[in-house]
Design a protein around this motif. Structure first.
Motif, PDB file in Angstrom:
ATOM      1  N   LEU A  28       0.869  -1.101  -0.022  1.00 53.05           N
ATOM      2  CA  LEU A  28      -0.142   0.035  -0.109  1.00 53.05           C
ATOM      3  C   LEU A  28       0.655   1.313  -0.031  1.00 53.05           C
ATOM      4  N   LEU A  29       1.891   1.284   0.744  1.00 49.76           N
ATOM      5  CA  LEU A  29       2.987   2.374   0.734  1.00 49.76           C
ATOM      6  C   LEU A  29       3.679   2.663  -0.311  1.00 49.76           C
ATOM      7  N   PHE A  33       2.948   5.991  -3.145  1.00 52.19           N
ATOM      8  CA  PHE A  33       4.081   6.991  -3.451  1.00 52.19           C
ATOM      9  C   PHE A  33       4.624   6.936  -4.809  1.00 52.19           C
ATOM     10  N   LYS A  34       4.061   6.113  -5.865  1.00 52.72           N
ATOM     11  CA  LYS A  34       4.647   5.943  -6.992  1.00 52.72           C
ATOM     12  C   LYS A  34       3.795   6.593  -8.002  1.00 52.72           C
ATOM     13  N   ASP A  35       4.494   7.145  -9.091  1.00 52.48           N
ATOM     14  CA  ASP A  35       3.927   7.874 -10.068  1.00 52.48           C
ATOM     15  C   ASP A  35       3.048   7.108 -10.714  1.00 52.48           C
ATOM     16  N   LEU A  36       1.683   7.369 -11.428  1.00 56.79           N
ATOM     17  CA  LEU A  36       1.229   6.483 -12.273  1.00 56.79           C
ATOM     18  C   LEU A  36       1.903   5.856 -13.407  1.00 56.79           C
ATOM     19  N   VAL A  44       8.953  -2.985  -4.906  1.00 55.19           N
ATOM     20  CA  VAL A  44       9.924  -2.344  -4.941  1.00 55.19           C
ATOM     21  C   VAL A  44       9.676  -0.625  -4.563  1.00 55.19           C
ATOM     22  N   PHE A  45      10.034  -0.167  -3.047  1.00 54.87           N
ATOM     23  CA  PHE A  45       9.706   1.020  -2.975  1.00 54.87           C
ATOM     24  C   PHE A  45      10.371   2.258  -3.765  1.00 54.87           C
ATOM     25  N   TRP A  49       9.693  10.643  -3.703  1.00 55.87           N
ATOM     26  CA  TRP A  49       8.215  10.668  -2.941  1.00 55.87           C
ATOM     27  C   TRP A  49       7.419  11.673  -4.033  1.00 55.87           C
ATOM     28  N   PHE A  50       6.439  10.791  -4.534  1.00 56.85           N
ATOM     29  CA  PHE A  50       5.438  11.351  -5.230  1.00 56.85           C
ATOM     30  C   PHE A  50       4.094  11.405  -4.470  1.00 56.85           C
TER      31      PHE A  50
END
Length: 273
Positions: A28-29, A33-36, A44-45, A49-50
């Protein structure tokens, strides 16, 4: 030696359970914070920070209004559950007449009734009496279906409180009402915290009642508002993840504030019943 092996097994089981619960939150995290346009693995985190997903989710799902609706419904429902649950449990626990035992049995039996089984007649009733899309209607539903568990826990907990306290209060001239509010009620903090956590989390995350009985856009709760991101051909996963993360924060805060009472309330409430 056996105790060490047993402790090791418990540790491994605990780690597995913790892993199973942590993995969904981690994903979920990462998605939040990922760009579409980022097509990398959800495992992969991102190295950046988006926050656009949070802004888009808040604006497109009108989460400000949804948070207000959900908050009002949750607070009103929990307060009423605590009031009616504690007041009803006191005579059921202290004065176990044949009638009270019968009433208590009805409340306990109501726990096995799935809400979905009576959803259609409830919907028709609410349409006929004009309770659709109202705070009063949805709060009444939540209180009705959650009250039985609250009475069960309160009654079980009050049953563990020594009756000598009641007798001492009566000798000092206290009425039954005064005895409840001055003696019994202050001792109910652990089970009250348990009931608050259980019911607040359930009502805050409710979807089925909100979907059927709060159909106007201005009356939507968070879960229904977020479901609008699921389309027939696509889904805004980033927005959904960001919205879900924001929606989870109040529940987490409530649990953190009341966690020291939670286990005590569950344990004490299970002693009798």
């Amino acid at each position: 030696m056996k105790q060490r092996k047993r402790a090791a097994v418990y540790t491994v089981v605990g780690l597995i359970v913790a892993f199973v619960h942590i993995v969904p939150f981690y994903i979920l995290l990462t998605v939040s914070f990922k760009d579409l346009r980022d097509m990398s693995s959800k495992w992969v985190f991102p190295g950046y920070w988006f926050t656009g997903n949070f802004v888009s989710a808040w604006q497109n799902a009108h989460l400000g209004r949804a948070f207000l609706n959900t908050g009002v419904i949750t607070v009103l429902s929990v307060v009423l559950i605590l009031i009616f649950g504690s007041l009803a449990a006191f005579p059921l626990a202290r004065y176990q007449s044949r009638l009270n035992k019968w009433v208590y049995g009805i409340f306990v039996s109501a726990l096995i009734v799935p809400p979905l089984t009576i959803l259609v007649p409830l919907y028709k009733l609410f349409v006929d009496i004009g309770f659709m899309n109202t705070y009063f209607g949805i709060v009444l539903l939540h209180v009705t279906f959650q009250l039985s568990m609250a009475i069960f826990l309160y009654t079980s907990f009050i049953g563990t409180i020594p009756r000598e306290l009641d007798e001492a209060a009566m000798i000092d001239g206290a009425t039954k009402t005064g005895m409840f509010f001055r003696i019994i009620l202050p001792l109910l903090k652990p089970v009250t915290a348990t009931i608050v956590i259980m019911n607040a989390n359930s009502i805050w995350n409710d979807y089925q009642f909100s979907l059927f009985f709060l159909q106007k856009p201005d009356s939507r709760t968070i879960t229904v508002a977020l479901s609008s991101f699921f389309g027939e051909n696509s889904a805004q996963i980033g927005w959904i993840a960001a919205g879900s993360l924001m929606a989870a924060i109040p529940s987490i805060l409530v649990y953190i504030l009341l966690q020291k009472y939670f286990v005590d309330g569950i344990a004490a409430g299970a002693v009798k019943g």
